[in-house]
Design a protein around this motif. Sequence first.
Motif, PDB file in Angstrom:
ATOM      1  N   LYS A   1     -20.625 -64.268 -23.317  1.00 36.06           N
ATOM      2  CA  LYS A   1     -21.528 -65.671 -23.459  1.00 36.06           C
ATOM      3  C   LYS A   1     -20.803 -66.508 -24.082  1.00 36.06           C
ATOM      4  O   LYS A   1     -19.801 -66.581 -24.482  1.00 36.06           O
TER       5      LYS A   1
ATOM      6  N   THR B   1     -32.987 -71.059 -12.918  1.00 35.18           N
ATOM      7  CA  THR B   1     -33.682 -70.100 -13.703  1.00 35.18           C
ATOM      8  C   THR B   1     -34.579 -70.764 -14.615  1.00 35.18           C
ATOM      9  O   THR B   1     -34.346 -71.681 -15.423  1.00 35.18           O
TER      10      THR B   1
ATOM     11  N   ARG C   1     -37.242 -70.734 -17.510  1.00 34.24           N
ATOM     12  CA  ARG C   1     -37.652 -69.739 -18.669  1.00 34.24           C
ATOM     13  C   ARG C   1     -39.112 -69.840 -19.158  1.00 34.24           C
ATOM     14  O   ARG C   1     -39.285 -71.152 -19.372  1.00 34.24           O
TER      15      ARG C   1
ATOM     16  N   SER D   1     -39.173 -64.898 -21.937  1.00 33.60           N
ATOM     17  CA  SER D   1     -38.104 -64.796 -22.847  1.00 33.60           C
ATOM     18  C   SER D   1     -38.557 -63.775 -23.771  1.00 33.60           C
ATOM     19  O   SER D   1     -37.713 -63.358 -24.730  1.00 33.60           O
TER      20      SER D   1
ATOM     21  N   GLY E   1     -38.154 -60.297 -20.928  1.00 27.68           N
ATOM     22  CA  GLY E   1     -36.951 -59.953 -20.065  1.00 27.68           C
ATOM     23  C   GLY E   1     -37.376 -59.967 -18.549  1.00 27.68           C
ATOM     24  O   GLY E   1     -36.452 -60.149 -17.804  1.00 27.68           O
TER      25      GLY E   1
ATOM     26  N   VAL F   1     -38.048 -66.236 -15.872  1.00 27.54           N
ATOM     27  CA  VAL F   1     -37.376 -65.089 -16.799  1.00 27.54           C
ATOM     28  C   VAL F   1     -38.273 -65.274 -18.075  1.00 27.54           C
ATOM     29  O   VAL F   1     -38.377 -66.395 -18.384  1.00 27.54           O
TER      30      VAL F   1
ATOM     31  N   ARG G   1     -27.013 -59.678 -21.159  1.00 31.41           N
ATOM     32  CA  ARG G   1     -26.797 -58.289 -21.022  1.00 31.41           C
ATOM     33  C   ARG G   1     -26.497 -57.672 -19.826  1.00 31.41           C
ATOM     34  O   ARG G   1     -25.571 -58.071 -18.977  1.00 31.41           O
TER      35      ARG G   1
ATOM     36  N   SER H   1     -24.657 -67.765 -20.354  1.00 28.15           N
ATOM     37  CA  SER H   1     -24.019 -66.634 -19.494  1.00 28.15           C
ATOM     38  C   SER H   1     -24.035 -66.909 -17.981  1.00 28.15           C
ATOM     39  O   SER H   1     -24.946 -66.212 -17.490  1.00 28.15           O
TER      40      SER H   1
ATOM     41  N   GLU I   1     -26.679 -70.985 -25.702  1.00 26.75           N
ATOM     42  CA  GLU I   1     -25.744 -69.900 -25.104  1.00 26.75           C
ATOM     43  C   GLU I   1     -25.936 -70.210 -23.838  1.00 26.75           C
ATOM     44  O   GLU I   1     -26.949 -70.024 -22.826  1.00 26.75           O
TER      45      GLU I   1
ATOM     46  N   SER J   1     -27.554 -62.708 -13.937  1.00 27.68           N
ATOM     47  CA  SER J   1     -27.134 -62.264 -15.209  1.00 27.68           C
ATOM     48  C   SER J   1     -27.764 -63.429 -15.996  1.00 27.68           C
ATOM     49  O   SER J   1     -27.188 -64.507 -16.179  1.00 27.68           O
ATOM     50  N   THR J   2     -29.173 -63.159 -16.485  1.00 25.23           N
ATOM     51  CA  THR J   2     -29.769 -64.123 -17.339  1.00 25.23           C
ATOM     52  C   THR J   2     -29.602 -64.045 -18.593  1.00 25.23           C
ATOM     53  O   THR J   2     -30.159 -64.937 -19.084  1.00 25.23           O
ATOM     54  N   ASP J   3     -29.221 -63.167 -19.104  1.00 22.87           N
ATOM     55  CA  ASP J   3     -29.487 -62.981 -20.529  1.00 22.87           C
ATOM     56  C   ASP J   3     -28.086 -62.316 -21.352  1.00 22.87           C
ATOM     57  O   ASP J   3     -28.100 -61.962 -22.277  1.00 22.87           O
TER      58      ASP J   3
END
Lengths: 136, 136
Positions: free
Chosen positions: B77, A127, A129, A93, A96, A91, A75, B71, B69, A71-73
């Motif tokens: 979050k 992760t 980015r 930005s 996504g 990932v 969502r 998550s 942030e 779960s990187t975001d």
Amino acid sequence: MSDLLERLRGRGWRMTSQRRVVAEVLDGEHVHLTADEVHARAARRLPEISRATVYNTLGELVSLGEVVEVSTDGRAKRYDPNAHRPHQHLVCSGCGTIRDVHATGDPLADLPAEERFGFTVSGVEVTYRGLCPACA
Amino acid sequence: MSDLLERLRGRGWRMTSQRRVVAEVLDGEHVHLTADEVHARAARRLPEISRATVYNTLGELVSLGEVVEVSTDGRAKRYDPNAHRPHQHLVCSGCGTIRDVHATGDPLADLPAEERFGFTVSGVEVTYRGLCPACA
DNA sequence: TCCTACGATGGACATGGTCCAAGTCAAGAA
DNA sequence: TTCTTGACTTGGACCATGTCCATCGTAGGA
């Protein structure tokens, strides 16, 4: 992962057509699908498969260690079928997209005992980015 | 973060009581609160503050780089006010607690150019997972 | 082939987050 | 100081993701 079905059967799983289709969807993909994407692809072959079944099956595959939840975001969670080869995620930005990458070094070795505060550390996720060529 | 209000004002922000309270809630905490937790604490001092305002303000603080942030579990979050000091997170798989830790090494240096696939890499997050003493 | 416990279904529910139209107010202008 | 205005806040509807549960269906052993 091609022998996933055998491994699952070996663990006493009842092999249903739904589970087979979910496993095959993950097996055929090199991207990291969300649960709804898995459901959509599974439904192309088994139109009546329910969302609950897809969620259940994904959860079971995760607890068996056959796929990894990412779960990187914040969502939708994504499911990474490449669970048996250690790797990191890159990932974008912008859009996504998630790419598997292979970094050198061992982040676990970088966390000294005095920074573990009594935790039993069992794993680490890395992760990266940035922006993919298309979004840059 | 104590001069956060000054920095925000310097960037042309209208300083409202709601924004002040949200910033002060984050400033006083060393844990990583969810948006709803921030809302609950802000509401102790400003009972009519709305959820939407808390979400807006947190989002603005994030895009200004004042908070980060995180998550870690695909659920709510969390907001990390310690944005100006690089660190990693140690997450308990049992109770979900997050601790800031400081590892050695630089994961960015561990990702060779040929593993970047044309991405402009701008940052990296490292999350250690394990069980805290209470959950072990 | 028949049984039965495990799995699938779908719809209600829960949670976390976003949107929007209308009202409010911070801060610059005069 | 008061006025003005556009940025900010509000609250409630709405959306996305995920979970639960009662009921039905079926895989696989006897």
